[in-house]
Design a protein around this motif. Structure first.
Motif, PDB file in Angstrom:
ATOM      1  N   ASN A 193       9.011   5.770 -30.689  1.00  0.00           N
ATOM      2  CA  ASN A 193       7.920   6.719 -30.860  1.00  0.00           C
ATOM      3  C   ASN A 193       8.034   7.893 -29.906  1.00  0.00           C
TER       4      ASN A 193
ATOM      5  N   GLY B 171      -0.063  10.148 -35.780  1.00  0.00           N
ATOM      6  CA  GLY B 171       0.677  10.350 -34.555  1.00  0.00           C
ATOM      7  C   GLY B 171       1.758   9.326 -34.299  1.00  0.00           C
TER       8      GLY B 171
ATOM      9  N   LEU C  99      -0.133  17.861 -31.580  1.00  0.00           N
ATOM     10  CA  LEU C  99      -0.525  16.490 -31.306  1.00  0.00           C
ATOM     11  C   LEU C  99      -1.833  16.239 -32.039  1.00  0.00           C
ATOM     12  N   SER C 100      -1.777  15.344 -33.028  1.00  0.00           N
ATOM     13  CA  SER C 100      -2.914  15.180 -33.925  1.00  0.00           C
ATOM     14  C   SER C 100      -4.055  14.428 -33.264  1.00  0.00           C
ATOM     15  N   GLU C 101      -5.253  14.640 -33.815  1.00  0.00           N
ATOM     16  CA  GLU C 101      -6.421  13.965 -33.242  1.00  0.00           C
ATOM     17  C   GLU C 101      -6.487  12.505 -33.699  1.00  0.00           C
TER      18      GLU C 101
ATOM     19  N   SER D 190       5.868  14.891 -36.964  1.00  0.00           N
ATOM     20  CA  SER D 190       6.720  15.045 -35.785  1.00  0.00           C
ATOM     21  C   SER D 190       7.785  16.100 -36.045  1.00  0.00           C
TER      22      SER D 190
ATOM     23  N   VAL E 131       1.911   9.234 -27.738  1.00  0.00           N
ATOM     24  CA  VAL E 131       2.000  10.441 -28.561  1.00  0.00           C
ATOM     25  C   VAL E 131       2.237  11.659 -27.673  1.00  0.00           C
TER      26      VAL E 131
ATOM     27  N   ARG F  38      -4.394   9.510 -33.937  1.00  0.00           N
ATOM     28  CA  ARG F  38      -3.073   9.000 -33.552  1.00  0.00           C
ATOM     29  C   ARG F  38      -2.600   7.913 -34.490  1.00  0.00           C
TER      30      ARG F  38
ATOM     31  N   ALA G 143       3.157  10.330 -39.967  1.00  0.00           N
ATOM     32  CA  ALA G 143       3.393  10.594 -38.542  1.00  0.00           C
ATOM     33  C   ALA G 143       4.790  11.160 -38.332  1.00  0.00           C
TER      34      ALA G 143
ATOM     35  N   LYS H 234       5.725  11.903 -26.648  1.00  0.00           N
ATOM     36  CA  LYS H 234       6.598  12.389 -27.710  1.00  0.00           C
ATOM     37  C   LYS H 234       6.685  13.901 -27.695  1.00  0.00           C
ATOM     38  N   TRP H 235       5.552  14.568 -27.555  1.00  0.00           N
ATOM     39  CA  TRP H 235       5.563  16.030 -27.605  1.00  0.00           C
ATOM     40  C   TRP H 235       6.055  16.632 -26.300  1.00  0.00           C
TER      41      TRP H 235
ATOM     42  N   GLN I   2      -2.325   6.671 -27.111  1.00  0.00           N
ATOM     43  CA  GLN I   2      -2.466   8.118 -27.035  1.00  0.00           C
ATOM     44  C   GLN I   2      -1.421   8.705 -26.094  1.00  0.00           C
TER      45      GLN I   2
END
Ligand SMILES: Nc1ncnc2c1ncn2[C@@H]1O[C@H](COP(=O)(O)OP(=O)(O)OP(=O)(O)O)[C@@H](O)[C@H]1O
Ligand SMILES: Nc1ncnc2c1ncn2[C@@H]1O[C@H](COP(=O)(O)OP(=O)(O)OP(=O)(O)O)[C@@H](O)[C@H]1O
Ligand SMILES: [Mg+2]
Ligand SMILES: [Mg+2]
Lengths: 289, 508, 334, 334
Positions: free
Chosen positions: B352, B342, B334-336, D222, B407, B338, D218, B410-411, B404
């Motif tokens: 998303n 992200g 999870l990227s910083e 993913s 995101v 977004r 993005a 999503k993960w 946020q």
């Protein structure tokens, strides 16, 4: 050093120019000279043609064949050729200058006048006709259009040319615009297509609209046009002698470079052909597929 | 004394959202007025109204006691109102100095630029901020933290009477925050009024004079910061009590090693980093800005190439060359950032959430099952309390914190064995933060390996079973989690510039 | 002056052109490789007269590409450069030949017409929020038609304006150094490029050009009148197309009203080959010049080698892709 | 079923076409206005035969525009659609006429050739990171040249393949309902559009098409194999160009190797008029269809009105700008 004659033409992809190229190739084989044949994508690209001419001159050729899109534009380069002692042969249409030693061309105005006469004859001297032209500004486009229009105006007061539209010689565009012309003028009697793409487009458009009683006069040849004439879809067409133009250009270029005398003008002629004389050997010789 | 700014009964509606309902707010000169509220409460929207970006639908606005109508950002600037936006709004292709002075470039005659003066003035501002940054650096090449500093510098350069700071510290570490607070105190002494938005509760006591709380687009109340307990403010924001359990470190001696990284290197950014995470473990990564934590995570995930290093998952060596390989191996990241890395912000929440797992929603012929996607998305909207009118809302229209959460959803749905969270709570409100902490703990106890990168030391300490500390691309040590490790221990390692490394303990 | 000194304070020329100091001009290597390749393949290629022909072929397309560069850096695109050039040439024809005005007035009229049409495109884009692709596509068609209307579908010749053809064809440089008969058209291209590079690198307009392409919303939020500046950039680009109109009219000693279609793609290709990003925010005029030269060298070289025309097209397409690919690889390495 | 319910489950058709439910198809109003305007101006305009002529004129450009839509939604652009169409037509000619294979094989060969060329463009873009503008410009030139090479610069006729011209010109609908002689070409356009809309709205490929255009990085982060999906989109677009190639060849009963240049701008214009954003991430096939229809109605109407050619061009340009402007205004209000 090898004898090399570049031909800078007005076009390349159209069947007409390919036929000119075929004639030039024929001469190149017969006389054992090397040739190249080049032309811009369409007949508006005056400056691109000048660049081609410049590249041709860079190759120090024996002679040059040149079909000017605009005579004036090329004059500095032609002068350069003259200074280097490279003879220039004009083909297809003349150059307003005394530099070219000779010109091998068709009289497009006279040819289009003949098309007008034939049109008048087929529709019985009166009614509405239209013109689908290939180009609004190029020499050939203007000459064929004006040759046709002027003859109608001068000689056939009962014939009205309702519209002149331009399809860039693109088969599909010419098809669409023919259909629009027919929609706007249901009582149209005939259409003149000023080059191969335009003429085929007219044939397509007319048959897609399901019309059968329309007089179509075409220009140049090609397989589709010949088929249309044989099947009666097209009444007839004007043909020039493109193969002859190509052949004569190379031949004259070679002779001029050898210091031989060449005539000031080589008229390669034009013919009207229809289903009656299409297989006539004299006509068949100037037609191409 | 008249208020510097007075907003009365402000209304603002967006399609499907009543963002501001009869909101009032006042600001005096020389005060720091904190604006608090959950994600999507309407804080940023209120500030955008004040800075002339959104026209208000109703209410009155007074600046220096004069009623004003703002017809654009310029009008608000002319009234001496400056703003640091929550979402970075910089021109990535321009240099730092060019960004700061956009619209106000020092000029010579005939519209020529005075580049030397431009850079000199930028350096001056940096000096006042105690920041060593080359004014000629291209902004796109900076980390988010540095970009945030550029935004702050830009706002300062306006020398505004009113300065709005919308989550200026979200991307900053403690040292930088301390620096920022020094600046704020100086401005305050000069009589500037500052509106300060943040989700970091500990900052309130340090800097704020008064606190105004918003909830669901409505004004809740204004209190004095000094004599109001934080828990009171939190309950005003959230409408309920929020609890934070202390970290309990499970016994992982028998647990399987899930991820093992050895000798990871790339240029100067990553130098020989080795560590491992066990099943059920939360490994925290601490360090100062630019320490290289993000780089390490991206290299493991295959987002950036690496020079050397081996990655073993479940004991098996994995050749990861692109993110797809990592996800296949069971690693999620999870990227910083977004906005850039992200979210497909132009697409809806539903897509998303499903973005990393579309294959699960499709038939053999690649046809999507939209109903399942909707259910899943709605499920996570409920679980994470994502504030959105529907799962079809475009993500760019959500408030920052809610983005946020999307995101994270999503993960979570992708269900990887190993999850790397880079600044997972950036811009997230207290209530949601504790939910996310609970979530991370649950994920670990379900048997996943978790890596949390965070610039907030309390966060790292509250979550981690072990704490890895980085400095300048090197792993300077791994500390045990829990009570026995102090902030000072971590800071010591985080500033340990000498090339010595002693895993599992203190350096000499 | 020591070596260190000269590298830390680059010459005015280098600074002028390299507006984004960080952008390396990698396309240059492709150009050199092409030149070497063609020289080996054909002894006729490296003649002075052929080099001059290449430069002259670059001049019109180069000026158009400079105009396109400006618009592209703002994040827009300009499809009307070709027909605008023609329109300006026709305007010059009308003013000089049909109205018989003196030469400078004709030149100014063409440039003014260009700036005005650019302003129209700019207004469509900035004020009416029409996507640049559509706004300039519309302008392209409008101008194509208007050129024909104004000229009555006939070329306008400049025979009555002595000296007009010297604007592009004459050679001031050649008059001074007879060994170097570089035509004025090429000189004008370089002057236009230098001016554009100066504007981009050193003026407020240039700064906003880059800023708009980088993040227009951020610029607007900073209180800048983005509409005004965008319209200015489009006007400037239009004025440059006006110069291209004069150049081509002078080179052909006539205004050809049907010319210009298809020139836009070539100009944009030169811009992109030169390293300017179509998404805006970055680009250099020097890169564009090199891109335009690559295109001209390629076309000329294949002709000089007498490659069959249909294969010329194939090879041109392949080399354009390869040149940009080589750039990508080099950029990655750098 | 309540109102609320019906709005949450729209009809299959509506859902198929409206892939972005929030995007209103405003271009539709412009189309209607054009139709009304021309009907008033000319009594000949609103005849069935002319309506069918307009539909038929839309078919080839419409199919190309659908192909362009896919690529544009990924944030790319495809300049090769026109010459790729020609190339596929030539391939069909070679297979059917020169090699004498049966009709279905010729059709499959054309579509396969299209898919393959699309894959090449896709590879250039995805793997070699060449900007789509350059990659497809290069492909455009390569294919233009190859069409001439393969066909030996001569048209290839389909006289030996009976029924070939019926693919586009015949009318299955007309055979069933004689009052509605809609040509098969139009039918094929609608099938292609429906299929493309289905793929965009209902499949993984479609979802990634939008996602790539929205934020490629993005998507990549993913864990999605973005290269694969991008190449798939370009291939699909190429295959659709192959269908366009069959359509045009059937209509002209010949493969014209020199045709196709300039068709790309017309296709892209249709896409943009239809509301698809050139920066990617949003767009609809229905919008594109309407865009293509607007272009066809405009061209046909002006011709039926016998407007002089040069003015046709001017008016077309102006109306394209106006149509998109009207959209902008309506969108703002909405
Ligand atoms: N342009 C917009 N269009 C539609 N809805 C919007 C828009 N901008 C904001 N909103 C909505 O308005 C509400 C308030 O958003 P705002 O950004 O002000 O929240 P916030 O308090 O700043 O939250 P955070 O702490 O997450 O930044 C949210 O529900 C958001 O989704
Ligand atoms: N896009 C980039 N371009 C150039 N340098 C970069 C870029 N991203 C990061 N860096 C540099 O790489 C180093 C490591 O940065 P990284 O983002 O990994 O640090 P971090 O520990 O995650 O800190 P942060 O709190 O800023 O996220 C820093 O020196 C940073 O300046
Ligand atoms: Mg906010
Ligand atoms: Mg980081």
């Amino acid at each position: 050093q090898e004898t090399y004659i570049p031909l800078v033409s007005k076009g390349f992809q159209h069947q007409f120019w390919q036929a000119v190229k075929a004639g030039a190739d024929q001469a190149s084989e017969e006389f054992g000279v090397a040739i190249t044949f080049e032309g811009p994508d369409n007949e508006t690209m005056v400056d691109r043609q000048i660049d081609m001419l410049a590249a041709a001159l860079a190759k120090n050729p024996t002679a040059i064949g040149f079909a000017a899109l605009d005579s004036q534009a090329a004059i500095p380069l032609l002068r350069q050729a003259q200074e280097k002692g490279i003879p220039v042969i004009a083909f297809d249409s003349g150059v307003d200058s005394d530099i070219p030693v000779t010109t091998a061309s068709t009289d497009n105005i006279a040819a289009a006048s003949l098309a007008a006469d034939k049109m008048a004859e087929k529709i019985g001297g009166s009614g509405k006709v239209a013109v689908v032209a290939h180009d609004q500004t190029s020499r050939t486009g203007v000459d064929r259009r004006d040759g046709f229009l002027n003859r109608i105006k001068d000689k056939y007061p009962d014939i009205e040319v309702v519209t002149v539209q331009y399809g860039a010689g693109d088969h599909l565009k010419s098809t669409e615009l023919t259909k629009a012309i027919l929609t706007a003028n249901p009582d149209l009697k005939g259409i003149f297509g000023t080059n191969e793409g335009s003429a085929i487009g007219v044939v397509n458009g007319v048959s897609e609209m399901g019309k059968s009683d329309l007089v179509i006069i075409g220009y140049d040849s090609g397989k589709a046009q010949k088929d249309a004439i044989r099947s009666g879809l097209m009444a007839g067409a004007i043909t020039q002698n493109p193969v002859g133009i190509g052949y004569e250009t190379v031949k004259a270029a070679l002779e001029a470079s050898q210091g031989k005398e060449v005539p000031a003008h080589i008229d390669t002629g034009f013919y009207y052909y229809d289903s009656s004389n299409i297989d006539d050997p004299k006509i068949a010789a100037v037609l191409y597929d | 004394m008249t208020n510097l700014v007075l907003m009365k009964g402000i209304e603002k509606r967006f399609p499907g959202v009543h963002a501001l309902k009869n909101v009032s707010f006042e600001l005096n000169s020389g005060e720091v007025h904190a604006l608090m509220g959950e994600n999507g409460a309407g804080k940023s929207t209120l500030m955008k109204v004040l800075s002339g970006i959104y026209p208000k639908d109703g209410g009155e606005l007074f600046v220096n006691g004069q009623e004003v109508e703002l017809d654009g950002p310029r009008a608000s600037q002319d009234l001496g109102i400056g703003i640091i936006h929550q979402e970075l709004s910089l021109m990535n292709d321009l240099t730092v100095a060019q960004n700061i002075f956009i619209g106000r470039e020092p000029r010579l005659r005939f519209g020529r630029l005075d580049e030397a003066a431009l850079n000199a003035r930028a350096v001056e501002i940096f000096r006042s901020m105690n920041l060593g940054l080359d004014p000629k650096t291209i902004v796109g090449e900076l980390t988010i933290a540095k970009q945030q500093m550029v935004e702050i510098a830009k706002a300062l350069s306006y020398e505004s009477r009113v300065l709005i700071m919308d989550e200026p510290t979200a991307a900053l570490n403690d040292a930088e925050i301390a620096e920022l607070f020094t600046i704020i105190r100086r401005l305050k002494a000069d009589g500037v009024g500052i509106i300060y938005i943040s989700h970091k509760m500990d900052e309130l006591k340090q800097i704020a004079d008064r606190v105004t709380v918003m909830r669901d687009g409505a004004y809740i109340g204004t209190v004095e910061a000094a004599d109001t307990p934080v828990s009171k403010i939190i309950s005003m924001m959230v409408g309920r009590e929020v609890t934070n359990d202390p970290v309990v470190i499970p016994d992982l001696s028998g647990a399987e090693t899930m991820l093992e990284v050895t000798g990871l290197s790339r240029g100067r950014e990553i130098q020989d980093v080795s560590f491992s995470v066990k099943k059920g473990e939360i490994l925290g990564f601490a360090g100062l800005m630019g320490a290289g934590r993000t780089e390490v995570a991206r290299a493991i995930f295959g987002a950036d190439p690496r020079d050397s290093g081996e990655i073993r998952v479940h004991g098996k060596s994995c050749s990861i060359s692109k993110p797809a390989d990592a996800v296949k191996a069971g690693i999620g990241y999870l990227s910083e950032d977004r906005k850039h890395f992200g979210l497909a912000t132009g697409m809806d929440v539903r897509t998303n959430v499903a973005l990393a797992s579309l294959d699960r929603f499709s038939s053999r012929f690649g046809v999507l099952r939209e109903t399942d996607m909707r259910k899943t998305a709605q499920d996570y909207i409920g679980k994470l309390e994502i504030r959105t009118p529907s799962d079809r809302q475009e993500v760019r229209l959500l408030s920052g914190g809610n983005q946020q959460k999307v995101v994270i959803a999503k993960w979570l749905y992708r269900d990887c064995d190993i999850l790397i969270f880079d600044e997972p709570t950036r811009g997230i409100d207290v209530g949601a933060k504790s939910e996310i902490y609970k979530l991370l703990k649950n994920l670990a106890s379900e048997g996943r390996a978790i890596i949390v990168i965070s610039s907030e030391l309390p966060e790292v300490m509250r979550l981690s079973h072990r704490i890895a500390v980085m400095c300048e691309g090197r792993l300077t040590g791994i500390l045990p989690g829990g009570e026995e490790t102090t902030q000072e221990d971590i800071m010591h390692l985080a500033t340990l510039r000498a090339p010595s490394m002693q895993p599992e303990g203190y350096p000499q | 002056m020591t070596v260190v000194n000269s590298s830390s304070t680059p010459s005015l020329f280098a600074r002028l052109i390299d507006t984004g100091a960080h952008q390396k001009l990698l396309a240059f290597a492709s150009l050199i490789m092409l030149l070497i390749g063609f020289s080996i393949a054909s002894p006729n290629f490296m003649q002075t007269s052929n080099m001059i022909a290449i430069l002259q072929a670059t001049s019109v397309n180069g000026v158009l590409a400079v105009a396109a560069t400006l618009v592209i850096i703002t994040g827009g695109i300009d499809l009307s450069v070709g027909t605008l050039m023609t329109f300006c040439a026709v305007i010059a024809g009308v003013v000089l030949t049909n109205l018989g005005m003196p030469l400078p007035i004709g030149v100014l009229a063409a440039i003014g017409a260009g700036a005005f049409c650019g302003l129209c495109s700019g207004t469509f884009v900035a004020k009416m929020k029409i996507p640049p692709f559509i706004a300039t596509l519309g302008m392209m068609l409008i101008l194509k038609g208007l050129s024909l209307v104004i000229s009555d579908t006939r070329p306008i010749y400049f025979n009555d304006t002595p000296g007009f053809d010297q604007i592009s064809r004459g050679s001031l440089i050649g008059d001074i150094f007879p060994a170097l008969p570089i035509p004025n058209g090429v000189l004008i291209l370089f002057i236009v490029a230098l001016a554009a590079a100066y504007i981009l690198g050193r003026t407020v307009l240039g700064r906003y050009t880059f800023a708009l392409g980088s993040n227009e919303e951020a610029v607007r939020l900073s209180g800048v009148n983005t509409d005004f500046w965008k319209m200015s950039v489009y006007s400037l680009a239009g004025a440059i197309c006006g110069i291209a109109g004069i150049l081509i009219a002078s080179r052909l000693n006539s205004a050809q009203p049907a010319l210009g279609l298809g020139y836009e793609l070539e100009a944009i290709a030169a811009v992109v080959i030169g390293g300017t990003s179509l998404s805006g925010g970055r680009g250099t005029v020097l890169g564009t010049l090199i891109g335009a030269l690559i295109m001209a060298v390629l076309t000329n070289g294949l002709r000089v080698l007498s490659v069959a025309q249909e294969w010329q097209t194939v090879v041109t397409g392949a080399i354009i892709i390869l040149a940009v690919y080589a750039d990508m690889v080099r950029k990655k390495k750098a």
